[in-house]
Write a protein that holds these residues in place. Structure first.
Motif, PDB file in Angstrom:
ATOM      1  N   GLU A 164       4.142  -5.714  24.806  1.00  0.00           N
ATOM      2  CA  GLU A 164       4.027  -6.078  23.466  1.00  0.00           C
ATOM      3  C   GLU A 164       5.621  -6.003  22.987  1.00  0.00           C
ATOM      4  N   ARG A 165       6.271  -7.124  23.999  1.00  0.00           N
ATOM      5  CA  ARG A 165       7.664  -6.944  23.964  1.00  0.00           C
ATOM      6  C   ARG A 165       7.997  -9.161  23.649  1.00  0.00           C
ATOM      7  N   PHE A 166       7.056  -9.930  24.218  1.00  0.00           N
ATOM      8  CA  PHE A 166       7.559 -11.060  23.664  1.00  0.00           C
ATOM      9  C   PHE A 166       6.296 -12.113  22.848  1.00  0.00           C
ATOM     10  N   ASP A 167       7.223 -12.409  22.369  1.00  0.00           N
ATOM     11  CA  ASP A 167       5.856 -13.655  21.057  1.00  0.00           C
ATOM     12  C   ASP A 167       5.888 -14.949  22.117  1.00  0.00           C
ATOM     13  N   GLY A 168       5.879 -14.961  22.892  1.00  0.00           N
ATOM     14  CA  GLY A 168       5.589 -16.430  23.625  1.00  0.00           C
ATOM     15  C   GLY A 168       5.896 -16.082  25.103  1.00  0.00           C
ATOM     16  N   ILE A 169       5.248 -16.688  26.488  1.00  0.00           N
ATOM     17  CA  ILE A 169       5.585 -16.770  27.604  1.00  0.00           C
ATOM     18  C   ILE A 169       5.010 -18.076  28.311  1.00  0.00           C
ATOM     19  N   TRP A 170       6.398 -18.489  29.303  1.00  0.00           N
ATOM     20  CA  TRP A 170       5.631 -20.344  29.532  1.00  0.00           C
ATOM     21  C   TRP A 170       6.098 -19.273  31.124  1.00  0.00           C
ATOM     22  N   ALA A 171       5.320 -19.923  31.897  1.00  0.00           N
ATOM     23  CA  ALA A 171       4.655 -19.712  33.593  1.00  0.00           C
ATOM     24  C   ALA A 171       4.185 -21.544  34.262  1.00  0.00           C
ATOM     25  N   GLU A 172       5.267 -22.033  34.158  1.00  0.00           N
ATOM     26  CA  GLU A 172       5.494 -23.289  34.516  1.00  0.00           C
ATOM     27  C   GLU A 172       5.207 -23.828  36.342  1.00  0.00           C
TER      28      GLU A 172
ATOM     29  N   ARG B 208      -1.626  -8.194  32.982  1.00  0.00           N
ATOM     30  CA  ARG B 208      -0.703  -7.366  33.151  1.00  0.00           C
ATOM     31  C   ARG B 208       0.273  -8.433  31.577  1.00  0.00           C
ATOM     32  N   ILE B 209      -0.265  -9.678  31.972  1.00  0.00           N
ATOM     33  CA  ILE B 209       0.850 -10.459  30.873  1.00  0.00           C
ATOM     34  C   ILE B 209       0.035 -10.597  29.585  1.00  0.00           C
ATOM     35  N   ARG B 210      -1.005 -10.412  29.205  1.00  0.00           N
ATOM     36  CA  ARG B 210      -1.225 -10.440  28.394  1.00  0.00           C
ATOM     37  C   ARG B 210      -0.801  -9.197  27.668  1.00  0.00           C
ATOM     38  N   GLN B 211      -0.607  -8.434  28.142  1.00  0.00           N
ATOM     39  CA  GLN B 211      -0.224  -6.951  27.709  1.00  0.00           C
ATOM     40  C   GLN B 211       1.294  -6.715  27.190  1.00  0.00           C
ATOM     41  N   ALA B 212       1.879  -8.151  27.737  1.00  0.00           N
ATOM     42  CA  ALA B 212       3.770  -8.180  27.720  1.00  0.00           C
ATOM     43  C   ALA B 212       3.544  -8.810  26.212  1.00  0.00           C
ATOM     44  N   LEU B 213       3.130  -9.564  25.817  1.00  0.00           N
ATOM     45  CA  LEU B 213       2.711  -9.919  24.500  1.00  0.00           C
ATOM     46  C   LEU B 213       2.276  -9.877  23.026  1.00  0.00           C
ATOM     47  N   ARG B 214       2.997  -9.743  22.390  1.00  0.00           N
ATOM     48  CA  ARG B 214       2.803  -9.047  21.246  1.00  0.00           C
ATOM     49  C   ARG B 214       1.046  -9.276  20.226  1.00  0.00           C
ATOM     50  N   PRO B 215       0.978  -9.288  20.023  1.00  0.00           N
ATOM     51  CA  PRO B 215      -0.048  -9.997  19.438  1.00  0.00           C
ATOM     52  C   PRO B 215      -0.330 -10.991  18.287  1.00  0.00           C
ATOM     53  N   GLY B 216      -1.455 -12.011  18.856  1.00  0.00           N
ATOM     54  CA  GLY B 216      -0.840 -12.925  18.470  1.00  0.00           C
ATOM     55  C   GLY B 216      -0.238 -13.879  18.978  1.00  0.00           C
ATOM     56  N   GLY B 217       1.154 -13.466  20.276  1.00  0.00           N
ATOM     57  CA  GLY B 217       1.396 -14.209  21.231  1.00  0.00           C
ATOM     58  C   GLY B 217       0.940 -14.518  22.049  1.00  0.00           C
ATOM     59  N   PHE B 218       1.489 -15.708  22.296  1.00  0.00           N
ATOM     60  CA  PHE B 218       0.381 -16.853  23.397  1.00  0.00           C
ATOM     61  C   PHE B 218       1.329 -17.466  25.226  1.00  0.00           C
ATOM     62  N   LEU B 219       0.576 -18.212  25.540  1.00  0.00           N
ATOM     63  CA  LEU B 219       0.812 -18.297  26.784  1.00  0.00           C
ATOM     64  C   LEU B 219       0.167 -19.619  27.523  1.00  0.00           C
ATOM     65  N   GLN B 220       1.571 -20.400  27.921  1.00  0.00           N
ATOM     66  CA  GLN B 220       1.344 -20.939  28.530  1.00  0.00           C
ATOM     67  C   GLN B 220       1.908 -21.409  30.173  1.00  0.00           C
TER      68      GLN B 220
ATOM     69  N   HIS C 193      -2.820 -27.358  32.601  1.00  0.00           N
ATOM     70  CA  HIS C 193      -2.417 -26.614  31.581  1.00  0.00           C
ATOM     71  C   HIS C 193      -3.019 -25.982  30.426  1.00  0.00           C
ATOM     72  N   VAL C 194      -2.663 -24.368  31.049  1.00  0.00           N
ATOM     73  CA  VAL C 194      -3.943 -23.765  30.249  1.00  0.00           C
ATOM     74  C   VAL C 194      -2.842 -23.105  29.124  1.00  0.00           C
ATOM     75  N   ALA C 195      -3.433 -22.905  27.400  1.00  0.00           N
ATOM     76  CA  ALA C 195      -2.388 -21.788  27.229  1.00  0.00           C
ATOM     77  C   ALA C 195      -3.533 -21.134  26.537  1.00  0.00           C
ATOM     78  N   ALA C 196      -3.641 -20.101  26.239  1.00  0.00           N
ATOM     79  CA  ALA C 196      -3.916 -18.837  24.908  1.00  0.00           C
ATOM     80  C   ALA C 196      -3.934 -18.261  24.642  1.00  0.00           C
ATOM     81  N   VAL C 197      -4.421 -17.395  24.376  1.00  0.00           N
ATOM     82  CA  VAL C 197      -3.427 -16.504  22.838  1.00  0.00           C
ATOM     83  C   VAL C 197      -4.014 -14.659  23.353  1.00  0.00           C
ATOM     84  N   ARG C 198      -3.231 -13.443  23.194  1.00  0.00           N
ATOM     85  CA  ARG C 198      -3.979 -12.836  22.530  1.00  0.00           C
ATOM     86  C   ARG C 198      -3.899 -11.970  21.133  1.00  0.00           C
ATOM     87  N   SER C 199      -4.752 -12.207  21.096  1.00  0.00           N
ATOM     88  CA  SER C 199      -5.426 -11.603  19.844  1.00  0.00           C
ATOM     89  C   SER C 199      -4.370 -11.002  18.977  1.00  0.00           C
ATOM     90  N   ALA C 200      -4.854 -10.549  17.797  1.00  0.00           N
ATOM     91  CA  ALA C 200      -4.086  -9.591  16.998  1.00  0.00           C
ATOM     92  C   ALA C 200      -4.938  -8.628  16.742  1.00  0.00           C
TER      93      ALA C 200
END
Length: 200
Positions: A99-107, A124-136, A193-200
């Protein structure tokens, strides 16, 4: 089916780090701008598989709190020269931020994760995001894993297979877009190209 030899992939980036980092690269300006617009000022962002650091530099220029990392120590050093800050050497399977990041960019980085390991890495990446954070993230589309002419491993997913892996890893609001483009190998490429969210 080919063996997912990620050691060969790391060997390529080890032996070609300077050339790869210094290449003329068409930046993903529209997607990167859209990613940054969704973040609050000063947001904590992970540039996952930062390569030569080009996108990290752009995000730093927008005032984001960027953590850059790459699985290749040699590419990490090249990125450090570009962004003038420490770049962490972390392999996907070693990610343990919580739960360290607000967003993750994985280009064009998660496309090197062996198929059998992708759901775990996405978790693992999902756990690195804060709730509500998102991945691209972006992947080279295909049907069967394999290697390019440089010996680099790719998971080459279909859209359906990839969506299933994201769902297996607990992601929400999964959005996927396909587009034609290219890459370092100069070959025409179908991208997912994928965008996804870690639910709050």
């Amino acid at each position: 089916m080919t063996k997912p030899d990620t050691d060969d992939t790391l060997a390529f980036y080890r032996d070609n780090a300077a050339t790869y980092a210094a290449r003329e690269r068409k930046p993903p300006t529209a997607r990167l701008d859209a990613f940054m617009r969704k973040l609050p000022p000063g947001a904590a962002v992970l540039d996952l598989g930062c390569g030569g650091g080009h996108d990290s530099l752009a995000m730093l220029g927008h005032g984001l709190d960027v953590t850059a990392c790459d699985g290749s120590a040699e590419l990490a050093r090249e990125a450090e020269h570009r962004i003038d800050r420490k770049v962490e050497v972390v392999r996907f399977q070693e990610i343990d931020w919580q739960e360290r990041f607000d967003g993750i960019w994985a280009e064009a980085s998660l496309l090197h994760v062996p198929r059998a390991e992708l759901a775990d890495v996405l978790a693992r990446i999902r756990q690195a995001l804060r709730p509500g954070g998102f991945l691209q993230a972006s992947f080279k589309a295909g049907k069967v894993e394999g290697h390019d002419r440089f010996g680099r491993y790719y998971n080459y997913p279909s859209a359906e297979w990839l969506r299933d892996r994201f769902e297996d890893a607990g992601w929400s609001d999964i959005q996927m877009r396909e587009a034609d483009g290219g890459g370092y190998d100069g070959e025409p490429t179908r991208w997912l190209h994928v965008a996804a969210v870690r639910s709050a």
